[in-house]
Design a protein around this motif. Structure first.
Motif, mmCIF file in Angstrom:
data_model
loop_
_atom_site.group_PDB
_atom_site.id
_atom_site.type_symbol
_atom_site.label_atom_id
_atom_site.label_comp_id
_atom_site.label_asym_id
_atom_site.label_seq_id
_atom_site.Cartn_x
_atom_site.Cartn_y
_atom_site.Cartn_z
ATOM 1 N N PHE A 1 -1.553 -43.839 6.660
ATOM 2 C CA PHE A 1 -1.536 -44.585 7.915
ATOM 3 C C PHE A 1 -2.791 -44.407 8.770
ATOM 4 O O PHE A 1 -3.013 -45.196 9.686
ATOM 5 N N LYS A 2 -3.626 -43.427 8.425
ATOM 6 C CA LYS A 2 -4.883 -43.337 9.162
ATOM 7 C C LYS A 2 -5.781 -44.530 8.819
ATOM 8 O O LYS A 2 -6.691 -44.872 9.589
ATOM 9 N N LEU A 3 -5.508 -45.187 7.704
ATOM 10 C CA LEU A 3 -6.305 -46.343 7.293
ATOM 11 C C LEU A 3 -5.997 -47.584 8.134
ATOM 12 O O LEU A 3 -6.829 -48.484 8.239
ATOM 13 N N ILE A 4 -4.784 -47.647 8.709
ATOM 14 C CA ILE A 4 -4.425 -48.831 9.496
ATOM 15 C C ILE A 4 -4.286 -48.521 10.982
ATOM 16 O O ILE A 4 -4.103 -49.431 11.790
ATOM 17 N N TYR A 5 -4.395 -47.241 11.333
ATOM 18 C CA TYR A 5 -4.224 -46.862 12.746
ATOM 19 C C TYR A 5 -5.346 -47.436 13.604
ATOM 20 O O TYR A 5 -6.518 -47.377 13.247
ATOM 21 N N ARG A 6 -4.946 -48.029 14.734
ATOM 22 C CA ARG A 6 -5.907 -48.553 15.698
ATOM 23 C C ARG A 6 -5.568 -47.977 17.072
ATOM 24 O O ARG A 6 -4.492 -48.220 17.605
ATOM 25 N N GLU A 7 -6.490 -47.188 17.610
ATOM 26 C CA GLU A 7 -6.261 -46.543 18.907
ATOM 27 C C GLU A 7 -5.948 -47.562 19.993
ATOM 28 O O GLU A 7 -5.060 -47.353 20.826
ATOM 29 N N ASP A 8 -6.671 -48.700 19.971
ATOM 30 C CA ASP A 8 -6.485 -49.693 21.035
ATOM 31 C C ASP A 8 -5.164 -50.449 20.914
ATOM 32 O O ASP A 8 -4.746 -51.136 21.852
ATOM 33 N N GLN A 9 -4.502 -50.318 19.768
ATOM 34 C CA GLN A 9 -3.215 -50.996 19.577
ATOM 35 C C GLN A 9 -2.041 -50.025 19.575
ATOM 36 O O GLN A 9 -0.885 -50.443 19.462
ATOM 37 N N ALA A 10 -2.330 -48.758 19.715
ATOM 38 C CA ALA A 10 -1.272 -47.747 19.667
ATOM 39 C C ALA A 10 -0.450 -47.773 20.958
ATOM 40 O O ALA A 10 -1.004 -47.884 22.056
ATOM 41 N N PRO A 11 0.887 -47.693 20.845
ATOM 42 C CA PRO A 11 1.720 -47.641 22.045
ATOM 43 C C PRO A 11 1.480 -46.347 22.805
ATOM 44 O O PRO A 11 1.386 -45.275 22.206
ATOM 45 N N LYS A 12 1.338 -46.448 24.108
ATOM 46 C CA LYS A 12 1.080 -45.256 24.926
ATOM 47 C C LYS A 12 2.349 -44.405 25.028
ATOM 48 O O LYS A 12 3.451 -44.917 25.188
ATOM 49 N N ASP A 13 2.144 -43.107 24.958
ATOM 50 C CA ASP A 13 3.265 -42.175 25.066
ATOM 51 C C ASP A 13 3.434 -41.785 26.538
ATOM 52 O O ASP A 13 3.107 -40.677 26.961
ATOM 53 N N TYR A 14 3.955 -42.715 27.326
ATOM 54 C CA TYR A 14 4.076 -42.502 28.767
ATOM 55 C C TYR A 14 4.924 -41.276 29.101
ATOM 56 O O TYR A 14 4.561 -40.473 29.966
ATOM 57 N N TYR A 15 6.044 -41.149 28.436
ATOM 58 C CA TYR A 15 6.977 -40.074 28.800
ATOM 59 C C TYR A 15 6.485 -38.723 28.305
ATOM 60 O O TYR A 15 6.672 -37.708 28.984
#
Length: 243
Positions: free
Chosen positions: A142-156
């Motif tokens: 999954f590091k191959l498809i991970y996109r920081e700008d598309q990652a859901p923020k971990d607000y909590y």
């Protein structure tokens, strides 16, 4: 004479608020933390409440239990976070989510999780033999498809970490708001943060779901809360509720 409960732990912001509200002939009762606010609301003699969002339960105690319980309740009320939690729980059977990278990728893919998908079937089979190997394979995939700008923020998660860093980062203004609702007191939340920043967005979302107005500052403009203009805006919102 109208009397306003002001909940504010920052002395500079409180001073500006008192200065502006006095110019509007408002009598102020100041609470500097949650305990003081609840004490003053036991026998309320107020027309309205203006409350900060983030402050300690009891200043200097270091106690964050109330804040952590509140954030947990906020997360459960958030449909997106509930779905995320369900995906993480399922993935956690096969992947070690204590691994920071694995957890990062897991949050990115949790909404994609389906037990019948081929990749997760393979992951399950590997995990049944060695969870450590499954975790490594998961990260490498999954590091191959991970996109920081598309990652859901971990607000909590961010809120929990912020509370670990300081008791003042508890979003206890939401509990003050709940008490104000219970007492049918008009309320405005007023914060030095920006409503889209990682700590304030979940507070804004929760407040919005309850119909509570939040007055904020712009990005990186927290000192605006020390200005009379900020308190003019905050009191203006409260005044509309008082009419």
């Amino acid at each position: 004479m109208p009397k306003i409960l002001l909940v504010e732990d920052n002395p500079g912001y409180a001073s500006s608020a008192e200065q502006y509200l006095a110019s509007r002939n408002q009598t102020i009762a100041l609470a500097r933390d949650y305990s003081q606010a609840m004490d003053k609301l036991r026998n309320p003699d107020f027309n309205g409440v203006i409350s900060d969002c983030f402050f300690p339960e009891t200043t200097g105690s270091g106690n964050t239990t109330l804040g952590r319980e509140l954030v947990g309740r906020m997360a459960k009320s958030d449909s997106r976070e509930r779905k995320m939690a369900e995906g993480l729980e399922a993935l956690g059977q096969y992947v070690d989510l204590e691994d920071p990278d694995a957890r990062k990728y897991a949050r990115f893919t949790a909404n994609l999780y389906h037990p019948d998908s081929v990749i997760f079937k393979v992951l399950e089979q590997v995990a049944n033999v060695d969870k450590k190997v499954a975790t490594h394979a998961f990260k490498e995939t999954f590091k191959l498809i991970y996109r920081e700008d598309q990652a859901p923020k971990d607000y909590y998660g961010a809120l929990m970490k912020a509370m670990e860093a300081s008791e003042a980062n508890q979003p206890l203004g939401l509990l003050v708001a709940e008490k104000a609702d219970e007492l049918s007191l008009p309320l405005i939340l007023a914060t030095s943060t920006y409503h889209h920043d990682i700590l304030t967005q979940p507070v804004q979302d929760y407040a919005s779901s309850k119909g509570w107005r939040l007055v904020d500052c712009g990005p990186n403009r927290e000192d605006d809360k020390a200005s009379l203009e900020f308190w003019k805006r905050a009191f203006g919102e409260l005044e509309r509720k008082l009419r």
